[in-house]
Design an enzyme around this catalytic site. Structure first.
Site, PDB file in Angstrom:
ATOM      1  N   ASP A  58       0.821  -1.206   0.000  1.00  0.00           N
ATOM      2  CA  ASP A  58       0.000   0.000   0.000  1.00  0.00           C
ATOM      3  C   ASP A  58       0.861   1.265   0.000  1.00  0.00           C
ATOM      4  OD1 ASP A  58      -2.007  -1.844   0.331  1.00  0.00           O
ATOM      5  OD2 ASP A  58      -2.684  -1.094   2.285  1.00  0.00           O
ATOM      6  N   HIS A  64       3.843  -2.112   3.142  1.00  0.00           N
ATOM      7  CA  HIS A  64       3.717  -0.743   2.626  1.00  0.00           C
ATOM      8  C   HIS A  64       5.011  -0.340   1.906  1.00  0.00           C
ATOM      9  CE1 HIS A  64       0.648  -0.950   5.746  1.00  0.00           C
ATOM     10  NE2 HIS A  64       0.053   0.069   5.144  1.00  0.00           N
TER      11      HIS A  64
END
Length: 215
Positions: free
Chosen positions: A35, A185
Site C-alpha cells: 500500500d 507498505h
C-alpha cells in the site's frame, strides 16, 4: 495499541462477506500486497526484491503518487504485478462523508486509467480502503461501481514506529497460512522495516514450496 489484530478474526470476515479477505484452496500460494506507493525511495527496491524470488504481488496505489511518479507505476505493470486503487489522497473513510470518499476514490481511478488505459480495468477494479476504514454506505456505492474491496488476512505493521523489523517479521511468520493476503507498505515510513522483512518472508516461504501471486 494496534488498530487491528495482526490476523483478522473469522468473525470480522463473516460480518463483511462482500470484502475479499483471503483466497481459499490456493495450493501453497500467498498474496503479497503493498500500500501507499508508488514511492521512489522504496517501490523500485521492492520490485527488484520480488523479482529475485519470481514473486508477483499487488500494489494499491495512491492517486496523487501515481500522478507524481507515473514511470514507477508503469514499471509495476511491466513486471507483471497487479495494480489497485488506494484513494487519491489516502483518506480515512470513517471521518469523511460518503460522497467525498467515493469522489476521491474515483479521482484516483481516473488517474490510474489515464496511465494504464480503460482496458486494464475491464475485468477487475481492486480497491483497498486506507487504514482499512470504510463505512458500509461507502462500500456499497463502490461495489455498485464495480470495485472489489480487498482487505487482508495478515498485516505486518511495517509502518508502526513502535515495532522493530523483527516484530514485523514475526507478525507475518507466526500468523500466515495458505491463501492469505498479507499487507506491507512501499512507503518512506515503512522503508527500513520492509527492507528487513520482505526478503526474509520471501525466502522463508519459497524454501517451503510456496509461490507468490497477484490478485
Amino acid at each position: 495499541m494496534l488498530a487491528f489484530p495482526v490476523k483478522i478474526p473469522i468473525i470480522i470476515k463473516r460480518l463483511f462477506p462482500k470484502y475479499i479477505w483471503e483466497k481459499t484452496f490456493s495450493n501453497k500460494t500467498l498474496y503479497l500486497t503493498f500500500d501507499d506507493g508508488p514511492t521512489p525511495e522504496i517501490t523500485e527496491w521492492t520490485l527488484n526484491t520480488l523479482k529475485q524470488f519470481n514473486a508477483k504481488a499487488t500494489f494499491f496505489c495512491i492517486g496523487d503518487n501515481v500522478k507524481k511518479y507515473p514511470d514507477i507505476l508503469h514499471k509495476i505493470n511491466q513486471e507483471g504485478h497487479s495494480i489497485g486503487n488506494h484513494t487519491f489522497n489516502h483518506i480515512n473513510g470513517w471521518i469523511n462523508k460518503t460522497n467525498s470518499y467515493v469522489n476521491n476514490t474515483e479521482k484516483a481511478q481516473n488517474t490510474l486509467e489515464k496511465e494504464l488505459g480503460l482496458e486494464y480495468f475491464s475485468t477487475k477494479k481492486l480497491f483497498r480502503p486506507p487504514y482499512g476504514k470504510i463505512k458500509n454506505k461507502q462500500a456499497r456505492q463502490l461495489i455498485k461501481k464495480g470495485y472489489q474491496i480487498v482487505m487482508w488476512s495478515v498485516i505486518s505493521y511495517d509502518w508502526n514506529i513502535n515495532l522493530s523489523g523483527k516484530d514485523c517479521l514475526n507478525n507475518v511468520l507466526k500468523h500466515t497460512k495458505d491463501g492469505n493476503i498479507i499487507v506491507f507498505h512501499d512507503s518512506i515510513k515503512a522503508k527500513k522495516k520492509l527492507q528487513y522483512t520482505l526478503p526474509k518472508v520471501l525466502s522463508y516461504y519459497s524454501d517451503r514450496g510456496y509461490s507468490f501471486k497477484s490478485l
